[in-house]
Every structure is written in structure tokens, then in C-alpha cells.
Design a protein around this motif. Structure first.
Motif, PDB file in Angstrom:
ATOM      1  N   THR A  89      -1.260   7.634  -3.683  1.00  0.00           N
ATOM      2  CA  THR A  89      -0.418   8.818  -3.453  1.00  0.00           C
ATOM      3  C   THR A  89      -1.023  10.011  -4.205  1.00  0.00           C
ATOM      4  N   PRO A  90      -0.460  11.216  -4.062  1.00  0.00           N
ATOM      5  CA  PRO A  90      -0.982  12.347  -4.820  1.00  0.00           C
ATOM      6  C   PRO A  90      -0.947  12.082  -6.332  1.00  0.00           C
ATOM      7  N   THR A  91      -1.893  12.728  -6.998  1.00  0.00           N
ATOM      8  CA  THR A  91      -2.184  12.460  -8.413  1.00  0.00           C
ATOM      9  C   THR A  91      -0.958  12.438  -9.324  1.00  0.00           C
ATOM     10  N   THR A 131       1.926  11.539  -8.972  1.00  0.00           N
ATOM     11  CA  THR A 131       2.866  10.426  -8.784  1.00  0.00           C
ATOM     12  C   THR A 131       2.289   9.082  -9.240  1.00  0.00           C
ATOM     13  N   HIS A 132       1.008   9.037  -9.618  1.00  0.00           N
ATOM     14  CA  HIS A 132       0.368   7.743  -9.920  1.00  0.00           C
ATOM     15  C   HIS A 132       1.079   6.987 -11.032  1.00  0.00           C
ATOM     16  N   TYR A 133       1.372   7.713 -12.116  1.00  0.00           N
ATOM     17  CA  TYR A 133       1.951   7.052 -13.285  1.00  0.00           C
ATOM     18  C   TYR A 133       3.289   6.385 -12.937  1.00  0.00           C
ATOM     19  N   ASP A 166       5.249   5.529   2.412  1.00  0.00           N
ATOM     20  CA  ASP A 166       4.767   6.917   2.379  1.00  0.00           C
ATOM     21  C   ASP A 166       5.991   7.796   2.612  1.00  0.00           C
ATOM     22  N   VAL A 167       6.058   8.946   1.919  1.00  0.00           N
ATOM     23  CA  VAL A 167       7.207   9.834   2.144  1.00  0.00           C
ATOM     24  C   VAL A 167       7.216  10.358   3.581  1.00  0.00           C
ATOM     25  N   ASP A 168       6.060  10.343   4.216  1.00  0.00           N
ATOM     26  CA  ASP A 168       5.967  10.695   5.628  1.00  0.00           C
ATOM     27  C   ASP A 168       6.187   9.412   6.442  1.00  0.00           C
ATOM     28  N   ARG A 169       7.441   9.201   6.869  1.00  0.00           N
ATOM     29  CA  ARG A 169       7.781   7.925   7.502  1.00  0.00           C
ATOM     30  C   ARG A 169       6.994   7.692   8.786  1.00  0.00           C
ATOM     31  N   LEU A 181       0.856  -1.194   0.000  1.00  0.00           N
ATOM     32  CA  LEU A 181       0.000   0.000   0.000  1.00  0.00           C
ATOM     33  C   LEU A 181       0.889   1.240   0.000  1.00  0.00           C
ATOM     34  N   ILE A 182       0.775   2.035  -1.082  1.00  0.00           N
ATOM     35  CA  ILE A 182       1.641   3.208  -1.246  1.00  0.00           C
ATOM     36  C   ILE A 182       0.787   4.464  -1.109  1.00  0.00           C
ATOM     37  N   GLY A 183       1.103   5.299  -0.128  1.00  0.00           N
ATOM     38  CA  GLY A 183       0.298   6.495   0.151  1.00  0.00           C
ATOM     39  C   GLY A 183      -0.677   6.185   1.264  1.00  0.00           C
ATOM     40  N   LEU A 184      -0.505   6.875   2.392  1.00  0.00           N
ATOM     41  CA  LEU A 184      -1.279   6.522   3.587  1.00  0.00           C
ATOM     42  C   LEU A 184      -2.111   7.700   4.094  1.00  0.00           C
ATOM     43  N   GLY A 185      -2.651   8.478   3.149  1.00  0.00           N
ATOM     44  CA  GLY A 185      -3.511   9.597   3.544  1.00  0.00           C
ATOM     45  C   GLY A 185      -4.968   9.173   3.547  1.00  0.00           C
ATOM     46  N   ARG A 186      -5.826  10.049   3.030  1.00  0.00           N
ATOM     47  CA  ARG A 186      -7.272   9.782   3.062  1.00  0.00           C
ATOM     48  C   ARG A 186      -7.633   8.539   2.234  1.00  0.00           C
ATOM     49  N   ALA A 187      -7.140   8.487   0.997  1.00  0.00           N
ATOM     50  CA  ALA A 187      -7.457   7.330   0.153  1.00  0.00           C
ATOM     51  C   ALA A 187      -6.762   6.072   0.676  1.00  0.00           C
TER      52      ALA A 187
HETATM   53  N1  LIG Z   1     -11.624   7.543  -5.197  1.00  0.00           N
HETATM   54  C1  LIG Z   1     -11.885   8.415  -4.239  1.00  0.00           C
HETATM   55  O1  LIG Z   1     -12.997   8.514  -3.730  1.00  0.00           O
HETATM   56  C2  LIG Z   1     -10.772   9.271  -3.727  1.00  0.00           C
HETATM   57  C3  LIG Z   1     -10.941  10.003  -2.541  1.00  0.00           C
HETATM   58  C4  LIG Z   1      -9.860  10.767  -2.094  1.00  0.00           C
HETATM   59  C5  LIG Z   1      -8.674  10.806  -2.810  1.00  0.00           C
HETATM   60  N2  LIG Z   1      -8.582  10.083  -3.961  1.00  0.00           N
HETATM   61  C6  LIG Z   1      -7.321  10.089  -4.739  1.00  0.00           C
HETATM   62  O2  LIG Z   1      -6.301   9.520  -3.928  1.00  0.00           O
HETATM   63  C7  LIG Z   1      -5.066  10.194  -4.129  1.00  0.00           C
HETATM   64  C8  LIG Z   1      -4.519  10.627  -2.776  1.00  0.00           C
HETATM   65  O3  LIG Z   1      -5.424  11.545  -2.210  1.00  0.00           O
HETATM   66  P1  LIG Z   1      -5.570  11.694  -0.623  1.00  0.00           P
HETATM   67  O4  LIG Z   1      -6.806  12.479  -0.408  1.00  0.00           O
HETATM   68  O5  LIG Z   1      -5.394  10.374   0.042  1.00  0.00           O
HETATM   69  O6  LIG Z   1      -4.293  12.611  -0.331  1.00  0.00           O
HETATM   70  P2  LIG Z   1      -3.585  12.818   1.082  1.00  0.00           P
HETATM   71  O7  LIG Z   1      -2.834  14.085   0.970  1.00  0.00           O
HETATM   72  O8  LIG Z   1      -4.581  12.651   2.194  1.00  0.00           O
HETATM   73  O9  LIG Z   1      -2.571  11.599   1.202  1.00  0.00           O
HETATM   74  C9  LIG Z   1      -1.472  11.433   0.321  1.00  0.00           C
HETATM   75  C10 LIG Z   1      -0.424  10.603   1.056  1.00  0.00           C
HETATM   76  O10 LIG Z   1       0.624  10.309   0.138  1.00  0.00           O
HETATM   77  C11 LIG Z   1       1.886  10.641   0.763  1.00  0.00           C
HETATM   78  N3  LIG Z   1       2.817  11.013  -0.309  1.00  0.00           N
HETATM   79  C12 LIG Z   1       2.967  12.224  -0.913  1.00  0.00           C
HETATM   80  N4  LIG Z   1       3.867  12.136  -1.907  1.00  0.00           N
HETATM   81  C13 LIG Z   1       4.297  10.842  -1.928  1.00  0.00           C
HETATM   82  C14 LIG Z   1       5.226  10.135  -2.732  1.00  0.00           C
HETATM   83  N5  LIG Z   1       5.860  10.713  -3.754  1.00  0.00           N
HETATM   84  N6  LIG Z   1       5.441   8.824  -2.441  1.00  0.00           N
HETATM   85  C15 LIG Z   1       4.810   8.212  -1.414  1.00  0.00           C
HETATM   86  N7  LIG Z   1       3.913   8.839  -0.624  1.00  0.00           N
HETATM   87  C16 LIG Z   1       3.644  10.122  -0.900  1.00  0.00           C
HETATM   88  C17 LIG Z   1       1.571  11.759   1.737  1.00  0.00           C
HETATM   89  O11 LIG Z   1       2.546  11.834   2.758  1.00  0.00           O
HETATM   90  C18 LIG Z   1       0.193  11.324   2.256  1.00  0.00           C
HETATM   91  O12 LIG Z   1       0.294  10.436   3.335  1.00  0.00           O
HETATM   92  C19 LIG Z   1      -5.357  11.364  -5.085  1.00  0.00           C
HETATM   93  O13 LIG Z   1      -4.878  11.037  -6.351  1.00  0.00           O
HETATM   94  C20 LIG Z   1      -6.871  11.490  -5.118  1.00  0.00           C
HETATM   95  O14 LIG Z   1      -7.346  11.821  -6.405  1.00  0.00           O
HETATM   96  C21 LIG Z   1      -9.584   9.325  -4.417  1.00  0.00           C
END
Ligand SMILES: NC(=O)c1ccc[n+]([C@@H]2O[C@H](COP(=O)([O-])OP(=O)(O)OC[C@H]3O[C@@H](n4cnc5c(N)ncnc54)[C@H](O)[C@@H]3O)[C@@H](O)[C@H]2O)c1
Length: 339
Positions: free
Chosen positions: A75-77, A79-81, A38-41, A11-17
Motif C-alpha cells: 500500500t502507499p508508504t 500506511t505500511h507501519y 484495497d481501498v479501491d474495491r 495481498l494488501i494494496g493492488l497497484g504497481r507494487a
Molecule cells: N520495491 C519497488 O521496486 C517498488 C516499486 C514501486 C512501489 N514500491 C512501493 O510500494 C508501495 C505502493 O506503491 P505503488 O507504486 O504500488 O502505488 P500505487 O498507487 O500504484 O498503488 C497503491 C494501491 O494501494 C491502494 N491503497 C491506498 N491506500 C490504501 C489503504 N489505506 N489500504 C489499502 N489499500 C490502499 C490504492 O488503491 C492502490 O491500489 C509504496 O510504498 C512504494 O514505495 C516499491
């Protein structure tokens, strides 16, 4: 992979999604948390302390580790690709948050790689998995409302996301409207030929970053079917998500749901509980069903329901709507770079 195999997920990216995908990993049978990154260790450490798994030290370990079977990119948009293509190059099935890429070329590259290697690639258009919207789509597809004439999708986000999020969101059309485009086209079963959009920005911070917070989009399909999508970043009354389909034999709708069904009536009128506050509760079932679908795809039990054609078409339609709002004129899909 056998039908009953455990799937170890990175699981890469530990924010809201990342949070709602983590909840699915913890709740569903036959899946476990392999690596987290996650870049935020500190975030990664907190997740591992509470839910297990191991911290990946870098992107390569997160996407290519021999002891993971599938990769989830949240992760943020922008970086997905990079993450999705690295995981596919390493032979891993991918569930990627939307949008998959910043242009059609990136989308095509990922799907080409997935196809060459026989790997499932699911882009997270979770509204298709929402039970109410799925029922509306099924009724429309079964002809229950006759020949389709009009589709209306209403989406109001809540709360307004942080300005840090908005800065990297790729704008309201690719961040929000793309979900409505996916759902409307899925219900319609055809591709719009023309798009006309207007937008406004009422929130000062959104105006400052040159984005829009309220948009309305009209779509015209080859059959004559029309659709409207209106999206706001600011649903102060809650996370407002509605869908309506009008046909020659009737109408089918999915409305908002209050948290409870209790209604308090008095001389002033009647009140019920507020609707869902935001996406984690509103789409709880959809996120779970989407993840279960991904696991089925990884095990070879199901085809990926959101196709390459769907994802590139959603991207081009979001581009067309963005261009229409900017230029103040209807835009034909054919005008938008096909990649
Ligand atoms: N499908 C949905 O309903 C839905 C809802 C929310 C967000 N999203 C998508 O999810 C993605 C993330 O959004 P979010 O709201 O979770 O953002 P967020 O800011 O809450 O979380 C992003 C996380 O990624 C980490 N991060 C940032 N850069 C990174 C990198 N280069 N490598 C690894 N980790 C990195 C951050 O530290 C953070 O923990 C977005 O692309 C957004 O479009 C989708």
C-alpha cells in the motif's frame, strides 16, 4: 510450517507494487492467493475475478484472518507501519514494501514484535536479489577486485510517477535513494559515517510539492571507502540502473541491458534496442527471487537476509541525506536521531 507447505498469502494494496507481488504469487510453486484488500474495491474485485482468492472486508480480516499464513503489504508508504504491525500482532509473517515506517521508532517496533513472536519480517529491498547486482556484490565480497576504494550507484526512474504517488512517497530520499543506500552498504559491508547531498527540482509539479527530482549523494565510510549515488526521477531514455565497484585489483560493474542484443549499424553509427522501460521488467527476476526468499523464510528454511540493523540504518542514512541537501552541509550519521 513444513518445508513443502502451501503458503496462503493476503495481498494488501493492488497497484504497481501489488502487481509484481501478485505475479510472483501466481508464478511460484507452493503459494496461493488467500485474501486481497484495497481501498479501491473495484481493483480487488478485478483481481479476484482474474486470479482467485477472496476480498477481505476490512484491515483486520486482511491482516489477521485465520486462513492466511503470511501478509504482503504493498500500500502507499504512510500506511505500511499500520498494516505490518497489525499483521505481526496477529502472528503473521510479513513482506513489506519499503519504507517499513516513517521513523526509526516504527521500524524498531515492528522488528521487536517480529523477534518476540519468531516471525519473519522482510522489507522489500529487491536490488539485492537482482542477479547482476548480486554478482557484483559477490565479486566484491570475495575480494575479486581487491580492497574496495569506490562504489558508484546510478538510478534513474522512468516514467516520472504520478503526482498523487509522489505526494505520499515520503520524498526522493526515502522513496528512491534508500534502495541505492541499501545496495551500496550491502556491497561495502560497512556503514557510512558521513553523507553529503545536493538536490535540484526541474519538474514543475515536483517543485510545487517541495520535493527533489535529481539528487547526488557522496558517502564516506570508516575504512576510507567512498561512494556516490546519483538518482533522477526522469530517465527519459529508460529505467537506468547501474552499479560499479572499484578496488585495488580491478573493477566490477553491472550495466543496463537492452531488451534484445541486436545491433543495427549504419553510416550514422550503431543502435540497439532501448533499455528496460521501468521497474516491473528491470527487476522482474529480483521480485521473483525476493518473493521466493520470503516463502523460504516463512517455512523456516532461511534467515531473513535484510536485517533490522540494515533497515534502520537505511532509514537513518536517507534522513541524513535529506538533512544534508536541505542544510547544504555534510551530515554525520551520528547526528541523526538513532531512535
Ligand atoms: N520495491 C519497488 O521496486 C517498488 C516499486 C514501486 C512501489 N514500491 C512501493 O510500494 C508501495 C505502493 O506503491 P505503488 O507504486 O504500488 O502505488 P500505487 O498507487 O500504484 O498503488 C497503491 C494501491 O494501494 C491502494 N491503497 C491506498 N491506500 C490504501 C489503504 N489505506 N489500504 C489499502 N489499500 C490502499 C490504492 O488503491 C492502490 O491500489 C509504496 O510504498 C512504494 O514505495 C516499491
Amino acid at each position: 510450517m513444513a518445508a513443502d507447505s502451501n503458503v496462503r498469502v493476503s495481498l494488501i494494496g493492488l497497484g504497481r507494487a501489488g502487481g509484481f507481488h501478485l505475479a510472483s504469487i501466481r508464478a511460484l510453486p507452493g503459494v496461493s492467493l488467500g485474501h486481497v484488500f484495497d481501498v479501491d474495491r473495484a481493483r480487488a474485485e478485478a483481481v479476484v475475478a482474474e486470479h482467485g482468492g477472496r476480498i477481505a472486508e476490512d484491515m483486520k480480516q486482511a491482516t489477521a484472518s485465520a486462513d492466511v499464513d503470511a501478509v504482503v503489504v504493498a500500500t502507499p508508504t504512510q500506511t505500511h507501519y499500520e498494516y505490518a504491525s497489525a499483521a505481526l500482532d496477529a502472528g503473521k509473517p510479513v513482506l513489506c514494501e519499503k519504507p517499513l515506517g516513517t521513523d526509526v521508532g516504527q521500524i524498531d517496533h515492528c522488528f521487536a514484535r517480529a523477534r518476540e513472536r519468531g516471525l519473519p519480517l522482510l522489507v522489500a529491498f529487491q536490488r539485492r536479489f537482482d542477479p547482476s547486482f548480486a554478482e557484483v556484490a559477490a565479486a566484491a565480497h570475495a575480494g575479486r577486485v581487491g580492497a574496495l576504494q569506490f562504489i558508484r550507484s546510478v538510478s534513474r526512474d522512468n516514467p516520472v510517477p504520478s503526482i498523487d504517488y509522489l505526494r505520499t512517497s515520503r520524498g526522493i530520499f526515502h522513496d528512491c535513494v534508500v534502495h541505492d543506500l541499501d545496495l551500496v552498504c550491502h556491497v561495502a559491508g560497512e556503514v557510512p559515517e558521513q553523507v553529503f547531498a545536493f538536490g535540484s527540482n526541474f519538474v514543475p509539479a515536483i517543485r510545487e510539492i517541495d520535493d527533489l527530482d535529481n539528487v547526488v549523494i557522496a558517502l564516506r565510510f570508516p575504512s576510507g571507502l567512498l561512494a556516490s549515488i546519483d538518482v533522477s526521477r526522469q530517465g527519459t531514455h529508460g529505467y537506468d540502473q547501474r552499479l560499479e565497484v572499484l578496488g585495488t585489483e580491478g573493477m566490477v560493474q553491472a550495466e543496463n541491458r537492452p531488451r534484445t542484443t541486436a545491433v543495427l549499424s549504419s553510416r550514422e553509427g550503431a543502435t540497439h534496442a532501448p533499455i528496460d522501460h521501468s521497474f516491473p521488467t528491470r527487476y522482474f527476476e529480483a521480485y521473483r527471487a525476493e518473493f521466493a526468499c520470503f516463502l523460504d523464510c516463512v517455512r523456516g528454511a532461511r534467515e531473513v537476509p535484510v536485517t533490522h540493523a540494515d533497515v534502520r540504518q537505511n532509514h537513518r542514512l536517507a534522513d541524513a541525506a535529506e538533512r544534508s541537501a536541505r542544510e547544504g552541509r555534510p551530515v554525520r550519521l551520528a547526528e541523526v536521531d538513532p531512535g
